[in-house]
Design a protein around this motif. Structure first.
Motif, PDB file in Angstrom:
ATOM      1  N   PHE A  86       0.823  -1.222   0.000  1.00 23.98           N
ATOM      2  CA  PHE A  86       0.000   0.000   0.000  1.00 23.98           C
ATOM      3  C   PHE A  86       0.850   1.263   0.000  1.00 23.98           C
ATOM      4  CE2 PHE A  86      -2.751  -3.428   0.815  1.00 23.98           C
ATOM      5  CZ  PHE A  86      -3.828  -3.125  -0.022  1.00 23.98           C
ATOM      6  N   GLN A  87       2.049   1.151   0.532  1.00 25.00           N
ATOM      7  CA  GLN A  87       2.974   2.283   0.394  1.00 25.00           C
ATOM      8  C   GLN A  87       3.276   2.522  -1.089  1.00 25.00           C
ATOM      9  OE1 GLN A  87       6.478   2.782   2.713  1.00 25.00           O
ATOM     10  NE2 GLN A  87       5.916   1.197   4.174  1.00 25.00           N
ATOM     11  N   HIS A  88       3.492   1.428  -1.825  1.00 22.83           N
ATOM     12  CA  HIS A  88       3.901   1.582  -3.224  1.00 22.83           C
ATOM     13  C   HIS A  88       2.781   2.114  -4.108  1.00 22.83           C
ATOM     14  CE1 HIS A  88       7.708  -0.016  -2.228  1.00 22.83           C
ATOM     15  NE2 HIS A  88       7.282  -1.246  -1.983  1.00 22.83           N
ATOM     16  N   ILE A  89       1.560   1.950  -3.646  1.00 23.45           N
ATOM     17  CA  ILE A  89       0.452   2.419  -4.480  1.00 23.45           C
ATOM     18  C   ILE A  89       0.068   3.870  -4.154  1.00 23.45           C
ATOM     19  CG2 ILE A  89      -1.466   1.510  -3.105  1.00 23.45           C
ATOM     20  CD1 ILE A  89      -2.679   0.604  -5.725  1.00 23.45           C
ATOM     21  N   ILE A  90       0.553   4.383  -3.023  1.00 22.50           N
ATOM     22  CA  ILE A  90       0.177   5.748  -2.612  1.00 22.50           C
ATOM     23  C   ILE A  90       0.439   6.799  -3.704  1.00 22.50           C
ATOM     24  CG2 ILE A  90       0.861   7.655  -1.056  1.00 22.50           C
ATOM     25  CD1 ILE A  90       0.878   5.578   1.200  1.00 22.50           C
ATOM     26  N   PRO A  91       1.620   6.797  -4.359  1.00 23.29           N
ATOM     27  CA  PRO A  91       1.833   7.846  -5.371  1.00 23.29           C
ATOM     28  C   PRO A  91       0.748   7.850  -6.449  1.00 23.29           C
ATOM     29  CG  PRO A  91       3.891   6.729  -4.887  1.00 23.29           C
ATOM     30  CD  PRO A  91       2.818   5.953  -4.179  1.00 23.29           C
ATOM     31  N   LYS A  92       0.136   6.704  -6.690  1.00 21.78           N
ATOM     32  CA  LYS A  92      -0.904   6.631  -7.731  1.00 21.78           C
ATOM     33  C   LYS A  92      -2.265   7.079  -7.216  1.00 21.78           C
ATOM     34  CE  LYS A  92       1.631   4.484 -10.787  1.00 21.78           C
ATOM     35  NZ  LYS A  92       2.087   5.221 -11.948  1.00 21.78           N
ATOM     36  N   CYS A  93      -2.484   6.989  -5.900  1.00 23.87           N
ATOM     37  CA  CYS A  93      -3.871   7.178  -5.433  1.00 23.87           C
ATOM     38  C   CYS A  93      -3.997   8.297  -4.409  1.00 23.87           C
ATOM     39  CB  CYS A  93      -4.423   5.870  -4.886  1.00 23.87           C
ATOM     40  SG  CYS A  93      -3.649   5.371  -3.380  1.00 23.87           S
ATOM     41  N   VAL A  94      -2.968   9.118  -4.279  1.00 27.25           N
ATOM     42  CA  VAL A  94      -2.979  10.126  -3.223  1.00 27.25           C
ATOM     43  C   VAL A  94      -4.125  11.132  -3.410  1.00 27.25           C
ATOM     44  CG1 VAL A  94      -1.327  11.788  -4.220  1.00 27.25           C
ATOM     45  CG2 VAL A  94      -1.307  11.343  -1.760  1.00 27.25           C
ATOM     46  N   LYS A  95      -4.608  11.262  -4.631  1.00 27.74           N
ATOM     47  CA  LYS A  95      -5.697  12.222  -4.870  1.00 27.74           C
ATOM     48  C   LYS A  95      -7.078  11.558  -4.915  1.00 27.74           C
ATOM     49  CE  LYS A  95      -3.241  15.995  -6.916  1.00 27.74           C
ATOM     50  NZ  LYS A  95      -3.027  16.492  -5.546  1.00 27.74           N
ATOM     51  N   MET A  96      -7.118  10.245  -4.759  1.00 30.07           N
ATOM     52  CA  MET A  96      -8.413   9.557  -4.885  1.00 30.07           C
ATOM     53  C   MET A  96      -9.156   9.504  -3.556  1.00 30.07           C
ATOM     54  SD  MET A  96      -7.413   6.085  -6.877  1.00 30.07           S
ATOM     55  CE  MET A  96      -6.337   6.082  -8.297  1.00 30.07           C
ATOM     56  N   THR A  97     -10.499   9.462  -3.646  1.00 30.83           N
ATOM     57  CA  THR A  97     -11.308   9.084  -2.479  1.00 30.83           C
ATOM     58  C   THR A  97     -12.399   8.136  -2.981  1.00 30.83           C
ATOM     59  OG1 THR A  97     -12.984  10.817  -2.716  1.00 30.83           O
ATOM     60  CG2 THR A  97     -11.088  11.345  -1.316  1.00 30.83           C
ATOM     61  N   SER A  98     -13.011   7.427  -2.038  1.00 34.77           N
ATOM     62  CA  SER A  98     -14.180   6.630  -2.396  1.00 34.77           C
ATOM     63  C   SER A  98     -15.299   7.608  -2.741  1.00 34.77           C
ATOM     64  CB  SER A  98     -14.614   5.778  -1.208  1.00 34.77           C
ATOM     65  OG  SER A  98     -13.550   4.979  -0.812  1.00 34.77           O
ATOM     66  N   ASP A  99     -16.398   7.083  -3.229  1.00 29.80           N
ATOM     67  CA  ASP A  99     -17.527   7.938  -3.620  1.00 29.80           C
ATOM     68  C   ASP A  99     -18.261   8.409  -2.359  1.00 29.80           C
ATOM     69  OD1 ASP A  99     -19.660   9.193  -4.651  1.00 29.80           O
ATOM     70  OD2 ASP A  99     -20.581   7.417  -5.541  1.00 29.80           O
ATOM     71  N   ILE A 100     -17.820   9.552  -1.828  1.00 29.89           N
ATOM     72  CA  ILE A 100     -18.399   9.989  -0.557  1.00 29.89           C
ATOM     73  C   ILE A 100     -19.785  10.619  -0.734  1.00 29.89           C
ATOM     74  CG2 ILE A 100     -16.152  10.280   0.568  1.00 29.89           C
ATOM     75  CD1 ILE A 100     -16.794  13.328   0.427  1.00 29.89           C
ATOM     76  N   SER A 101     -20.212  10.781  -1.991  1.00 27.07           N
ATOM     77  CA  SER A 101     -21.565  11.337  -2.205  1.00 27.07           C
ATOM     78  C   SER A 101     -22.623  10.403  -1.601  1.00 27.07           C
ATOM     79  CB  SER A 101     -21.824  11.578  -3.691  1.00 27.07           C
ATOM     80  OG  SER A 101     -21.903  10.335  -4.354  1.00 27.07           O
ATOM     81  N   VAL A 102     -22.295   9.118  -1.510  1.00 27.56           N
ATOM     82  CA  VAL A 102     -23.238   8.153  -0.917  1.00 27.56           C
ATOM     83  C   VAL A 102     -23.463   8.491   0.559  1.00 27.56           C
ATOM     84  CG1 VAL A 102     -23.622   5.711  -0.377  1.00 27.56           C
ATOM     85  CG2 VAL A 102     -22.474   6.352  -2.505  1.00 27.56           C
ATOM     86  N   TYR A 103     -22.377   8.844   1.258  1.00 25.94           N
ATOM     87  CA  TYR A 103     -22.514   9.175   2.683  1.00 25.94           C
ATOM     88  C   TYR A 103     -23.310  10.474   2.864  1.00 25.94           C
ATOM     89  CZ  TYR A 103     -18.728   5.742   3.145  1.00 25.94           C
ATOM     90  OH  TYR A 103     -17.954   4.610   3.079  1.00 25.94           O
ATOM     91  N   LYS A 104     -23.088  11.416   1.955  1.00 26.34           N
ATOM     92  CA  LYS A 104     -23.833  12.688   2.049  1.00 26.34           C
ATOM     93  C   LYS A 104     -25.332  12.407   1.858  1.00 26.34           C
ATOM     94  CE  LYS A 104     -23.927  17.356  -0.053  1.00 26.34           C
ATOM     95  NZ  LYS A 104     -25.213  17.724   0.352  1.00 26.34           N
ATOM     96  N   GLN A 105     -25.614  11.562   0.879  1.00 22.73           N
ATOM     97  CA  GLN A 105     -27.016  11.179   0.627  1.00 22.73           C
ATOM     98  C   GLN A 105     -27.606  10.507   1.871  1.00 22.73           C
ATOM     99  OE1 GLN A 105     -27.269   8.940  -3.070  1.00 22.73           O
ATOM    100  NE2 GLN A 105     -28.919   7.692  -2.175  1.00 22.73           N
ATOM    101  N   ASN A 106     -26.840   9.610   2.489  1.00 23.87           N
ATOM    102  CA  ASN A 106     -27.298   8.925   3.711  1.00 23.87           C
ATOM    103  C   ASN A 106     -27.480   9.911   4.856  1.00 23.87           C
ATOM    104  OD1 ASN A 106     -27.113   6.577   2.345  1.00 23.87           O
ATOM    105  ND2 ASN A 106     -25.410   5.706   3.489  1.00 23.87           N
ATOM    106  N   ARG A 107     -26.542  10.856   4.961  1.00 16.80           N
ATOM    107  CA  ARG A 107     -26.623  11.854   6.026  1.00 16.80           C
ATOM    108  C   ARG A 107     -27.939  12.611   5.915  1.00 16.80           C
ATOM    109  NH1 ARG A 107     -24.271  17.348   6.287  1.00 16.80           N
ATOM    110  NH2 ARG A 107     -25.080  17.492   4.165  1.00 16.80           N
ATOM    111  N   ASP A 108     -28.235  13.088   4.675  1.00 15.92           N
ATOM    112  CA  ASP A 108     -29.446  13.882   4.469  1.00 15.92           C
ATOM    113  C   ASP A 108     -30.691  13.058   4.759  1.00 15.92           C
ATOM    114  OD1 ASP A 108     -27.820  15.934   3.802  1.00 15.92           O
ATOM    115  OD2 ASP A 108     -28.024  15.696   1.634  1.00 15.92           O
ATOM    116  N   LEU A 109     -30.686  11.832   4.242  1.00 14.44           N
ATOM    117  CA  LEU A 109     -31.844  10.949   4.410  1.00 14.44           C
ATOM    118  C   LEU A 109     -32.128  10.691   5.893  1.00 14.44           C
ATOM    119  CD1 LEU A 109     -33.814   8.968   2.991  1.00 14.44           C
ATOM    120  CD2 LEU A 109     -31.972   7.284   2.948  1.00 14.44           C
ATOM    121  N   LEU A 110     -31.106  10.304   6.620  1.00 14.34           N
ATOM    122  CA  LEU A 110     -31.275   9.902   8.021  1.00 14.34           C
ATOM    123  C   LEU A 110     -31.573  11.112   8.910  1.00 14.34           C
ATOM    124  CD1 LEU A 110     -31.019   7.221   9.625  1.00 14.34           C
ATOM    125  CD2 LEU A 110     -28.674   7.859  10.132  1.00 14.34           C
TER     126      LEU A 110
END
Ligand code: PLP
Length: 395
Positions: free
Chosen positions: A289-313
């Protein structure tokens, strides 16, 4: 180490674990789809597709001896360089790889930092509600946790109470924003004032007081708030980060510690961190996972799902009559218990197959944590149960 204490820690199950075990049993009895498990903070959104593609590429391309071999103890230089460059671009800072130490997740970042910073008998201020493991980590490092409550409804810092808690014994203050379990995000104003208060306390007590910022939820902010990066507001800061939540990799154990170069003693502190990592036997962070960091340092999971859940709940529960902190980040809803004892409230919730966590272990009574890192569909299906629970309290 105290063998009795270690045995007790091993035997004492956390409330969250107990609830999880109960849920597993209950799901086997009545079917998983009939149990609404809101107990854990395990991300439900998978790591992004691009991340998995990069992982496959690196596995095919690179020499396994390199991929799975030991790295240097502070971590691979290209990973640390990529992290520093990303932070500098996003927050206008001036970090280099020499300020970063890669770890096995935020928990390891915290235990290593505390071991490096706290002497036997010194105090560490934490804000309640807090991640329950803080007390374990602080006590293992020889320190004493001193809790300062944050208050309803916005759970920002109460500075009067903070100032009363600081003393010549304070070695560090831990903040966690976005917060587990309240979902509160400390405002820029709070962080700026915190920096000033701590600087004054350092002068008053004639010692370093480190600000440890525990940031596994840093990327999970939903309302366009500017994230106040703490090193810009206080020089004696240490950042504990992980990709457990932002990239949905909690089982892979990868994170980092960042020491602020503004601290004139940062080199000594960095050596202490290397020493603590060594003494605690971490050796190095997971190499793959150290070796993959340079490739994914700007990525995140799709956090829009959590925002949708936050609003819903949040919208559904407050409409039913529950009171809750409006969560600006992380993936937890902190609901006020309609009766003084949150344990009794959470027991009643179980009657409707709702698994929610009473707040006592988070250092504050009278609330329940609802983890909404679940499918939106589970939230939709659970609403009739929450409605029945609200009716039981005549909300
Ligand atoms: N700090 C907080 C506030 C958390 O909620 C968690 C995990 O839930 C951790 C630290 C530990 O994170 P990690 O899995 O990266 O060790």
């Amino acid at each position: 180490m105290n063998t009795k204490r270690m045995k007790e820690l091993g035997e004492k199950r956390s409330v969250i674990r107990e609830l999880f075990e109960y849920g597993t049993k209950r799901k086997a009895e009545i079917g998983a789809e009939n149990v609404f498990d809101f107990s854990l903070g395990n991300p439900s959104v998978p790591a992004p597709k691009e991340f998995t593609e990069e992982l496959c590429k690196i596995l095919e391309k690179e020499n396994p001896a390199f991929l799975h071999g030991y790295t240097s103890a502070p971590g691979d230089l290209s990973a640390r360089t990529a992290i520093a460059a990303d932070l500098n671009e996003r927050f206008g800072t001036a970090f280099g790889p020499e300020h970063l130490y890669l770890t096995c997740g935020a928990a390891a970042s915290l235990t290593i930092s505390l071991s490096a910073l706290v002497n036997e008998g010194e105090e560490v201020v934490i804000f309640a509600p807090f991640f329950p493991e803080y007390t374990v980590f602080i006590e293992t490092a020889g320190g004493k946790p001193v809790a300062v409550p944050c208050e309803w409804p916005d759970f920002q810092i109460n500075f009067e109470k903070l100032e009363a808690a600081l003393s010549e014994k304070t070695a560090a203050v831990i903040i966690n924003s976005p917060n587990n379990p309240s979902g509160a995000v400390f405002s820029e104003e709070s962080i700026a004032k915190l920096g000033k208060v701590l600087l004054r306390a350092e002068e008053k007590f004639g010692r370093k007081i480190y600000l440890i910022s525990d940031e596994p939820y840093r990327e999970l902010i939903y309302d366009e708030e500017k994230y106040p990066f703490v090193t810009k507001y206080y020089k004696d800061a240490v950042i504990c980060y992980s990709w457990s939540k932002s990239l949905s990799l909690p089982g892979e154990r990868i994170g980092y510690i960042l020491v602020s170069p503004e601290n004139e003693e940062w080199k000594n502190l960095y050596s202490g961190i290397c020493g603590a990592g060594r003494a605690l036997g971490f050796v190095c962070a997971p190499a793959l996972f150290q070796h993959i960091i340079p490739k994914c340092v700007k990525m995140t999971s799709d956090i829009s799902v959590y925002k949708q859940n936050r609003d819903l709940l949040y919208n559904a529960l407050t409409k039913m009559g529950f009171e809750a902190v409006y969560p600006k980040g992380a993936f937890y809803l902190f609901v006020k218990s309609p009766e003084p004892d949150a344990n009794a409230f959470c027991e009643k919730a179980k009657k409707y197959e709702l698994l929610i966590v009473p707040s006592d272990d988070f250092g504050i009574p009278g609330f329940a944590r609802v983890s909404y890192c679940v499918s939106s569909e589970q939230i939709e299906r659970s609403l009739p149960s929450f409605k029945k629970l609200a009716e039981e309290y005549s909300l």
